[in-house]
Design an enzyme around this catalytic site. Sequence first.
Site, PDB file in Angstrom:
ATOM      1  N   GLY A  82       0.830  -1.211   0.000  1.00 29.35           N
ATOM      2  CA  GLY A  82       0.000   0.000   0.000  1.00 29.35           C
ATOM      3  C   GLY A  82       0.859   1.254   0.000  1.00 29.35           C
ATOM      4  O   GLY A  82       0.670   2.157   0.803  1.00 29.35           O
ATOM      5  N   ALA A  83       1.816   1.292  -0.949  1.00 32.84           N
ATOM      6  CA  ALA A  83       2.794   2.391  -0.938  1.00 32.84           C
ATOM      7  C   ALA A  83       2.498   3.464  -1.982  1.00 32.84           C
ATOM      8  O   ALA A  83       3.325   4.327  -2.222  1.00 32.84           O
ATOM      9  CB  ALA A  83       4.200   1.824  -1.136  1.00 32.84           C
ATOM     10  N   SER A  84       1.332   3.396  -2.591  1.00 33.37           N
ATOM     11  CA  SER A  84       1.028   4.417  -3.615  1.00 33.37           C
ATOM     12  C   SER A  84       0.595   5.729  -2.980  1.00 33.37           C
ATOM     13  O   SER A  84       0.695   6.782  -3.602  1.00 33.37           O
ATOM     14  CB  SER A  84      -0.053   3.900  -4.573  1.00 33.37           C
ATOM     15  OG  SER A  84      -1.199   3.492  -3.866  1.00 33.37           O
ATOM     16  N   ARG A  85       0.080   5.657  -1.753  1.00 32.41           N
ATOM     17  CA  ARG A  85      -0.435   6.876  -1.097  1.00 32.41           C
ATOM     18  C   ARG A  85      -0.093   6.866   0.382  1.00 32.41           C
ATOM     19  O   ARG A  85       0.312   5.840   0.922  1.00 32.41           O
ATOM     20  CB  ARG A  85      -1.964   6.922  -1.236  1.00 32.41           C
ATOM     21  CG  ARG A  85      -2.435   7.387  -2.584  1.00 32.41           C
ATOM     22  CD  ARG A  85      -3.941   7.461  -2.649  1.00 32.41           C
ATOM     23  NE  ARG A  85      -4.525   6.152  -2.874  1.00 32.41           N
ATOM     24  CZ  ARG A  85      -5.331   5.523  -2.017  1.00 32.41           C
ATOM     25  NH1 ARG A  85      -5.633   6.090  -0.873  1.00 32.41           N
ATOM     26  NH2 ARG A  85      -5.826   4.343  -2.301  1.00 32.41           N
ATOM     27  N   VAL A 101      -3.037  -7.377  -1.742  1.00 36.22           N
ATOM     28  CA  VAL A 101      -2.415  -8.183  -0.681  1.00 36.22           C
ATOM     29  C   VAL A 101      -3.440  -8.903   0.200  1.00 36.22           C
ATOM     30  O   VAL A 101      -3.060  -9.613   1.130  1.00 36.22           O
ATOM     31  CB  VAL A 101      -1.406  -7.372   0.177  1.00 36.22           C
ATOM     32  CG1 VAL A 101      -0.223  -6.931  -0.657  1.00 36.22           C
ATOM     33  CG2 VAL A 101      -2.055  -6.207   0.872  1.00 36.22           C
ATOM     34  N   ASN A 128       1.636  -2.529   5.462  1.00 37.43           N
ATOM     35  CA  ASN A 128       0.991  -1.233   5.681  1.00 37.43           C
ATOM     36  C   ASN A 128      -0.412  -1.116   5.097  1.00 37.43           C
ATOM     37  O   ASN A 128      -1.262  -0.426   5.664  1.00 37.43           O
ATOM     38  CB  ASN A 128       1.899  -0.131   5.093  1.00 37.43           C
ATOM     39  CG  ASN A 128       1.180   1.197   4.981  1.00 37.43           C
ATOM     40  OD1 ASN A 128       1.049   1.924   5.958  1.00 37.43           O
ATOM     41  ND2 ASN A 128       0.677   1.518   3.786  1.00 37.43           N
ATOM     42  N   SER A 161      -2.475   0.814  14.694  1.00 37.44           N
ATOM     43  CA  SER A 161      -3.156   2.095  14.905  1.00 37.44           C
ATOM     44  C   SER A 161      -3.441   2.210  16.398  1.00 37.44           C
ATOM     45  O   SER A 161      -3.587   1.186  17.085  1.00 37.44           O
ATOM     46  CB  SER A 161      -4.483   2.110  14.143  1.00 37.44           C
ATOM     47  OG  SER A 161      -5.320   3.134  14.643  1.00 37.44           O
ATOM     48  N   TYR A 172     -12.495  -1.868  12.672  1.00 37.47           N
ATOM     49  CA  TYR A 172     -11.113  -1.395  12.493  1.00 37.47           C
ATOM     50  C   TYR A 172     -10.288  -1.685  13.748  1.00 37.47           C
ATOM     51  O   TYR A 172      -9.163  -2.186  13.673  1.00 37.47           O
ATOM     52  CB  TYR A 172     -11.150   0.103  12.185  1.00 37.47           C
ATOM     53  CG  TYR A 172      -9.824   0.716  11.847  1.00 37.47           C
ATOM     54  CD1 TYR A 172      -9.161   0.391  10.663  1.00 37.47           C
ATOM     55  CD2 TYR A 172      -9.220   1.642  12.701  1.00 37.47           C
ATOM     56  CE1 TYR A 172      -7.944   0.971  10.343  1.00 37.47           C
ATOM     57  CE2 TYR A 172      -8.007   2.226  12.385  1.00 37.47           C
ATOM     58  CZ  TYR A 172      -7.366   1.894  11.203  1.00 37.47           C
ATOM     59  OH  TYR A 172      -6.163   2.472  10.891  1.00 37.47           O
ATOM     60  N   LYS A 192      -6.886  -3.978  14.165  1.00 35.05           N
ATOM     61  CA  LYS A 192      -5.598  -3.464  14.649  1.00 35.05           C
ATOM     62  C   LYS A 192      -5.191  -4.135  15.967  1.00 35.05           C
ATOM     63  O   LYS A 192      -3.998  -4.298  16.246  1.00 35.05           O
ATOM     64  CB  LYS A 192      -5.649  -1.943  14.782  1.00 35.05           C
ATOM     65  CG  LYS A 192      -5.831  -1.232  13.432  1.00 35.05           C
ATOM     66  CD  LYS A 192      -4.743  -1.604  12.427  1.00 35.05           C
ATOM     67  CE  LYS A 192      -4.866  -0.837  11.123  1.00 35.05           C
ATOM     68  NZ  LYS A 192      -3.809  -1.183  10.158  1.00 35.05           N
TER      69      LYS A 192
HETATM   70  P1  NAP Z   1      -4.496   5.457   2.464  1.00 35.55           P
HETATM   71  O1  NAP Z   1      -3.992   6.829   2.294  1.00 35.55           O
HETATM   72  O2  NAP Z   1      -5.947   5.156   2.266  1.00 35.55           O
HETATM   73  O3  NAP Z   1      -3.627   4.496   1.516  1.00 35.55           O
HETATM   74  C1  NAP Z   1      -3.893   3.133   1.501  1.00 35.55           C
HETATM   75  C2  NAP Z   1      -2.876   2.443   0.621  1.00 35.55           C
HETATM   76  O4  NAP Z   1      -3.181   1.045   0.629  1.00 35.55           O
HETATM   77  C3  NAP Z   1      -2.921   2.887  -0.809  1.00 35.55           C
HETATM   78  O5  NAP Z   1      -1.619   2.944  -1.311  1.00 35.55           O
HETATM   79  C4  NAP Z   1      -3.732   1.802  -1.493  1.00 35.55           C
HETATM   80  O6  NAP Z   1      -3.321   1.661  -2.836  1.00 35.55           O
HETATM   81  C5  NAP Z   1      -3.286   0.591  -0.708  1.00 35.55           C
HETATM   82  N1  NAP Z   1      -4.219  -0.527  -0.755  1.00 35.55           N
HETATM   83  C6  NAP Z   1      -5.547  -0.536  -0.470  1.00 35.55           C
HETATM   84  N2  NAP Z   1      -6.052  -1.761  -0.629  1.00 35.55           N
HETATM   85  C7  NAP Z   1      -5.012  -2.548  -1.011  1.00 35.55           C
HETATM   86  C8  NAP Z   1      -4.880  -3.921  -1.323  1.00 35.55           C
HETATM   87  N3  NAP Z   1      -5.926  -4.756  -1.260  1.00 35.55           N
HETATM   88  N4  NAP Z   1      -3.668  -4.397  -1.686  1.00 35.55           N
HETATM   89  C9  NAP Z   1      -2.588  -3.567  -1.758  1.00 35.55           C
HETATM   90  N5  NAP Z   1      -2.652  -2.263  -1.476  1.00 35.55           N
HETATM   91  C10 NAP Z   1      -3.849  -1.770  -1.107  1.00 35.55           C
HETATM   92  O7  NAP Z   1      -4.167   4.880   3.909  1.00 35.55           O
HETATM   93  P2  NAP Z   1      -3.201   5.447   5.069  1.00 35.55           P
HETATM   94  O8  NAP Z   1      -3.955   6.433   5.853  1.00 35.55           O
HETATM   95  O9  NAP Z   1      -1.874   5.806   4.515  1.00 35.55           O
HETATM   96  O10 NAP Z   1      -3.074   4.133   5.979  1.00 35.55           O
HETATM   97  C11 NAP Z   1      -2.019   3.217   5.817  1.00 35.55           C
HETATM   98  C12 NAP Z   1      -1.974   2.298   7.016  1.00 35.55           C
HETATM   99  O11 NAP Z   1      -1.810   3.083   8.203  1.00 35.55           O
HETATM  100  C13 NAP Z   1      -3.247   1.473   7.221  1.00 35.55           C
HETATM  101  O12 NAP Z   1      -2.923   0.191   7.677  1.00 35.55           O
HETATM  102  C14 NAP Z   1      -3.989   2.253   8.298  1.00 35.55           C
HETATM  103  O13 NAP Z   1      -4.840   1.429   9.032  1.00 35.55           O
HETATM  104  C15 NAP Z   1      -2.827   2.759   9.131  1.00 35.55           C
HETATM  105  N6  NAP Z   1      -3.161   3.946   9.929  1.00 35.55           N
HETATM  106  C16 NAP Z   1      -3.530   5.120   9.334  1.00 35.55           C
HETATM  107  C17 NAP Z   1      -3.831   6.215  10.145  1.00 35.55           C
HETATM  108  C18 NAP Z   1      -4.226   7.544   9.579  1.00 35.55           C
HETATM  109  O14 NAP Z   1      -4.598   8.430  10.371  1.00 35.55           O
HETATM  110  N7  NAP Z   1      -4.172   7.768   8.282  1.00 35.55           N
HETATM  111  C19 NAP Z   1      -3.753   6.100  11.536  1.00 35.55           C
HETATM  112  C20 NAP Z   1      -3.369   4.895  12.079  1.00 35.55           C
HETATM  113  C21 NAP Z   1      -3.065   3.822  11.275  1.00 35.55           C
HETATM  114  P3  NAP Z   1      -4.357   1.469  -4.051  1.00 35.55           P
HETATM  115  O15 NAP Z   1      -5.122   2.738  -4.187  1.00 35.55           O
HETATM  116  O16 NAP Z   1      -3.464   1.182  -5.201  1.00 35.55           O
HETATM  117  O17 NAP Z   1      -5.234   0.326  -3.680  1.00 35.55           O
END
Ligand code: NAP
Length: 243
Positions: free
Chosen positions: A8-11, A60, A86, A138, A151, A155
């Site tokens: 999940g490294a695109s964003r 994944v 991730n 998280s 969620y 976690k």
């Molecule tokens: P995000 O901006 O929504 O990005 C999610 C990433 O996951 C994207 O690169 C997406 O790529 C990829 N993805 C989604 N479904 C996938 C799949 N089935 N297989 C492979 N890649 C997939 O999310 P984020 O906020 O960065 O969160 C990343 C991690 O941090 C998550 O585990 C989240 O629970 C955790 N987290 C986030 C926060 C927060 O505040 N943002 C806080 C605590 C924990 P595609 O678009 O190509 O699918």
Amino acid sequence: MKVAVVTGASRGIGRACAIRLGKEGYTVVVNYSRSEAEAQSALDEIRSAGGDGIIYKADVSDLAQVKQMMRDVDKQFGQIDLLVNNAGIVRDSFLLALNMNDLDSCLDLNVKGYFYCAQQAALKMFRRKQGVIINMSSVSGELALAGQSVYSATKGAVNSLTRVLAKELGAKGIRVNAVAPGFIETEMINALSDDKKKEYLDTIPLHRFGRAEEVAEVVAALAGDGFAYMTGQVITLDGGIAL
Ligand code: NAP
């Protein structure tokens, strides 16, 4: 050379980790499932900072695709040194309104996906008796936020998985830790209403959301030799929200 696979490294957080690890000298596998242009732009940024890697499309939450990805990476580079588990999604809902498809997709990606990637990467790490796995957890794994039962449960599972894998894999030279961010400015957070954002901000002692780069900093440190004696830990990075 060291090779890092970041799912999940695109964003968002994954992208920041990939770019940070690229700067550390890792050859980075930028995994994504749909956002190819964003994944390519993450790789471009890695390259413009002097690093290198590839983009790799794989869902994944699908074991066959994970197996293929780890096999291809191992074949191309000969090793996997670091896995950053991730990729994750959030599907908030109160229990009584819970859509079971949302439950399934959260469990499939946030839990089963972490197992799949950890197992398939560890199989490659075993060979060289070294490796690091970092799971993105998280604060919701510990905190009880109404509407986040699914969620939080996923976690919480990641935290338990981290501790058990640290025990199982330690003798094989593989360290397993987790990072538990609070609210980080990504699309996940941008999707919240302004009212919700304000409500959350009021509960954060540092009174701001975190940045993805700040999470990446902790991931890069945990992956490095400076933390060679640390395993099985869940590191909270949340501006104090969980206090
Ligand atoms: P995000 O901006 O929504 O990005 C999610 C990433 O996951 C994207 O690169 C997406 O790529 C990829 N993805 C989604 N479904 C996938 C799949 N089935 N297989 C492979 N890649 C997939 O999310 P984020 O906020 O960065 O969160 C990343 C991690 O941090 C998550 O585990 C989240 O629970 C955790 N987290 C986030 C926060 C927060 O505040 N943002 C806080 C605590 C924990 P595609 O678009 O190509 O699918």
